[in-house]
Design an enzyme around this catalytic site. Structure first.
Site, PDB file in Angstrom:
ATOM      1  N   SER A 114     -47.312 -21.442  79.294  1.00  0.00           N
ATOM      2  CA  SER A 114     -47.035 -21.531  80.738  1.00  0.00           C
ATOM      3  C   SER A 114     -48.353 -21.812  81.434  1.00  0.00           C
ATOM      4  CB  SER A 114     -46.479 -20.185  81.220  1.00  0.00           C
ATOM      5  OG  SER A 114     -46.532 -20.076  82.620  1.00  0.00           O
ATOM      6  N   TYR A 148     -46.505 -10.784  81.395  1.00  0.00           N
ATOM      7  CA  TYR A 148     -46.270 -12.207  81.111  1.00  0.00           C
ATOM      8  C   TYR A 148     -47.599 -12.951  80.971  1.00  0.00           C
ATOM      9  CZ  TYR A 148     -43.947 -16.779  81.647  1.00  0.00           C
ATOM     10  OH  TYR A 148     -43.476 -18.057  81.455  1.00  0.00           O
TER      11      TYR A 148
HETATM   12  P1  NAD Z   1     -34.238 -19.232  79.790  1.00  0.00           P
HETATM   13  O1  NAD Z   1     -34.019 -17.845  80.312  1.00  0.00           O
HETATM   14  O2  NAD Z   1     -33.438 -20.351  80.355  1.00  0.00           O
HETATM   15  O3  NAD Z   1     -34.084 -19.238  78.203  1.00  0.00           O
HETATM   16  C1  NAD Z   1     -34.706 -18.280  77.393  1.00  0.00           C
HETATM   17  C2  NAD Z   1     -33.880 -18.083  76.145  1.00  0.00           C
HETATM   18  O4  NAD Z   1     -34.549 -17.086  75.337  1.00  0.00           O
HETATM   19  C3  NAD Z   1     -32.461 -17.537  76.442  1.00  0.00           C
HETATM   20  O5  NAD Z   1     -31.504 -18.315  75.758  1.00  0.00           O
HETATM   21  C4  NAD Z   1     -32.518 -16.111  75.933  1.00  0.00           C
HETATM   22  O6  NAD Z   1     -31.275 -15.638  75.439  1.00  0.00           O
HETATM   23  C5  NAD Z   1     -33.568 -16.206  74.836  1.00  0.00           C
HETATM   24  N1  NAD Z   1     -34.153 -14.883  74.563  1.00  0.00           N
HETATM   25  C6  NAD Z   1     -34.656 -14.008  75.468  1.00  0.00           C
HETATM   26  N2  NAD Z   1     -35.039 -12.873  74.859  1.00  0.00           N
HETATM   27  C7  NAD Z   1     -34.765 -13.036  73.536  1.00  0.00           C
HETATM   28  C8  NAD Z   1     -34.909 -12.214  72.391  1.00  0.00           C
HETATM   29  N3  NAD Z   1     -35.406 -10.968  72.482  1.00  0.00           N
HETATM   30  N4  NAD Z   1     -34.548 -12.687  71.190  1.00  0.00           N
HETATM   31  C9  NAD Z   1     -34.008 -13.950  71.082  1.00  0.00           C
HETATM   32  N5  NAD Z   1     -33.828 -14.761  72.140  1.00  0.00           N
HETATM   33  C10 NAD Z   1     -34.198 -14.317  73.349  1.00  0.00           C
HETATM   34  O7  NAD Z   1     -35.810 -19.479  79.963  1.00  0.00           O
HETATM   35  P2  NAD Z   1     -36.660 -20.823  80.123  1.00  0.00           P
HETATM   36  O8  NAD Z   1     -36.982 -20.916  81.557  1.00  0.00           O
HETATM   37  O9  NAD Z   1     -36.036 -21.962  79.413  1.00  0.00           O
HETATM   38  O10 NAD Z   1     -37.998 -20.365  79.376  1.00  0.00           O
HETATM   39  C11 NAD Z   1     -38.296 -20.716  78.039  1.00  0.00           C
HETATM   40  C12 NAD Z   1     -39.784 -20.511  77.788  1.00  0.00           C
HETATM   41  O11 NAD Z   1     -40.516 -21.310  78.707  1.00  0.00           O
HETATM   42  C13 NAD Z   1     -40.264 -19.086  77.999  1.00  0.00           C
HETATM   43  O12 NAD Z   1     -41.214 -18.736  77.027  1.00  0.00           O
HETATM   44  C14 NAD Z   1     -40.890 -19.128  79.372  1.00  0.00           C
HETATM   45  O13 NAD Z   1     -41.902 -18.157  79.509  1.00  0.00           O
HETATM   46  C15 NAD Z   1     -41.476 -20.518  79.362  1.00  0.00           C
HETATM   47  N6  NAD Z   1     -41.721 -21.063  80.689  1.00  0.00           N
HETATM   48  C16 NAD Z   1     -40.692 -21.191  81.582  1.00  0.00           C
HETATM   49  C17 NAD Z   1     -40.969 -21.705  82.841  1.00  0.00           C
HETATM   50  C18 NAD Z   1     -39.897 -21.882  83.889  1.00  0.00           C
HETATM   51  O14 NAD Z   1     -40.239 -22.187  85.032  1.00  0.00           O
HETATM   52  N7  NAD Z   1     -38.627 -21.752  83.573  1.00  0.00           N
HETATM   53  C19 NAD Z   1     -42.279 -22.061  83.183  1.00  0.00           C
HETATM   54  C20 NAD Z   1     -43.292 -21.916  82.246  1.00  0.00           C
HETATM   55  C21 NAD Z   1     -42.987 -21.415  81.000  1.00  0.00           C
END
Ligand code: NAD
Length: 250
Positions: free
Chosen positions: A132, A145
């Site tokens: 991130s 985080y």
């Molecule tokens: P999301 O919530 O849409 O998807 C996350 C997925 O991870 C979900 O399907 C959830 O069920 C799964 N998950 C959560 N905890 C879990 C566990 N203990 N075991 C197995 N699966 C688990 O999130 P996203 O926005 O697609 O984020 C994905 C990655 O991208 C993350 O690491 C997040 O930190 C990173 N990220 C997201 C953003 C954003 O703006 N959305 C920005 C920067 C980084």
């Protein structure tokens, strides 16, 4: 950005049932890879598997025993699963802090430890970590985080140094705010609590530090992941690619 075919390659994507992970599963599958999708959300994982042809594995990645049952013989590992918890540091629940480190640092470590031997044997591998902009920059109230994503960045660099002689690269992709259910929910919540329009929340709260004034689409993140997993990216390792619309440049 062009990418070579991934026919004959096998990938494992964590958190593949939603958002960025789901886009990565779709992109890697469309490029010809066999994809293992790992997620704690059984229904979500089954739906994405049905949609993309990926193989779904239901596992809570905070549980090391669940990780021990996952496929180890893969060419590509995408460490993507992550969650957020927002609270001031002096009130941050210690058990939530530990859980976030377990999911976003320890699970990627255990998965790499498990998958590297087969990659080393083949002399080829791709480790991609969805970090991130918070792997490079801090924001208040995101202690767990920010600490976890900075930890993941360090882990990726060590893997890059150790993997290089074996044809294995390790890189982080560092998005700003991506249009996923997680972020859309936060925008709606903040609009309600602040009593302002969602567009204003987006502009002032989420995109306040971003030069490109829009959310990133999950497919744009997946495009970069796909390129990192191809044949033409072998010299890029130990790097962090900011997809943050200029946030970290300011
Ligand atoms: P999301 O919530 O849409 O998807 C996350 C997925 O991870 C979900 O399907 C959830 O069920 C799964 N998950 C959560 N905890 C879990 C566990 N203990 N075991 C197995 N699966 C688990 O999130 P996203 O926005 O697609 O984020 C994905 C990655 O991208 C993350 O690491 C997040 O930190 C990173 N990220 C997201 C953003 C954003 O703006 N959305 C920005 C920067 C980084």
């Amino acid at each position: 950005m062009t990418s070579s075919s991934l026919h004959g390659r096998t990938a494992l994507v964590t958190g593949g049932a939603s958002g960025i992970g789901r886009a990565c599963v779709a992109a890697l599958g469309a490029a010809g890879a066999k994809v293992h999708l790992v997620d704690a959300d059984r229904d979500g994982a089954a739906a994405v598997a049905a949609e993309t042809g990926a193989l779904a594995h239901v596992a809570d990645l905070t549980d090391p025993e669940a990780i021990a049952g996952l496929p180890a013989d893969v060419d590509i590992l995408v460490n993507n699963a992550g969650v957020q918890h927002v609270a001031p540091l002096h009130e941050f629940p210690p058990e939530r802090f530990t859980a976030l480190q377990q999911l976003m640092v320890t699970a990627p470590f255990l998965l790499m430890r498990r998958c590297l031997p087969a990659m080393y044997e083949r002399g080829w591998g791709r480790l991609v970590h969805i970090s991130s902009v918070h792997g490079l920059r801090a924001s208040p109230h995101k202690a767990a985080y920010v600490a976890a994503k900075h930890g993941l960045e360090g882990l990726s660099k060590v893997a890059a140094l150790e993997g290089a002689p074996h044809g294995v690269t390790s890189n982080c992709v560092d998005p700003g705010y991506v249009r996923t259910p997680l972020v859309e929910g936060q925008v709606a919540d903040q609009a309600r609590t602040r009593g302002i329009a969602e567009e204003q929340v987006l502009d002032e709260v989420f995109l306040g530090r971003t030069a490109v004034r829009r959310l990133i689409e999950p497919a744009e993140v997946a495009d970069v992941v796909l390129w990192l997993c191809g044949e033409r990216s072998g010299h890029l390792t130990g790097a962090s690619i900011p997809l943050d619309g200029g946030w970290s440049a300011s």
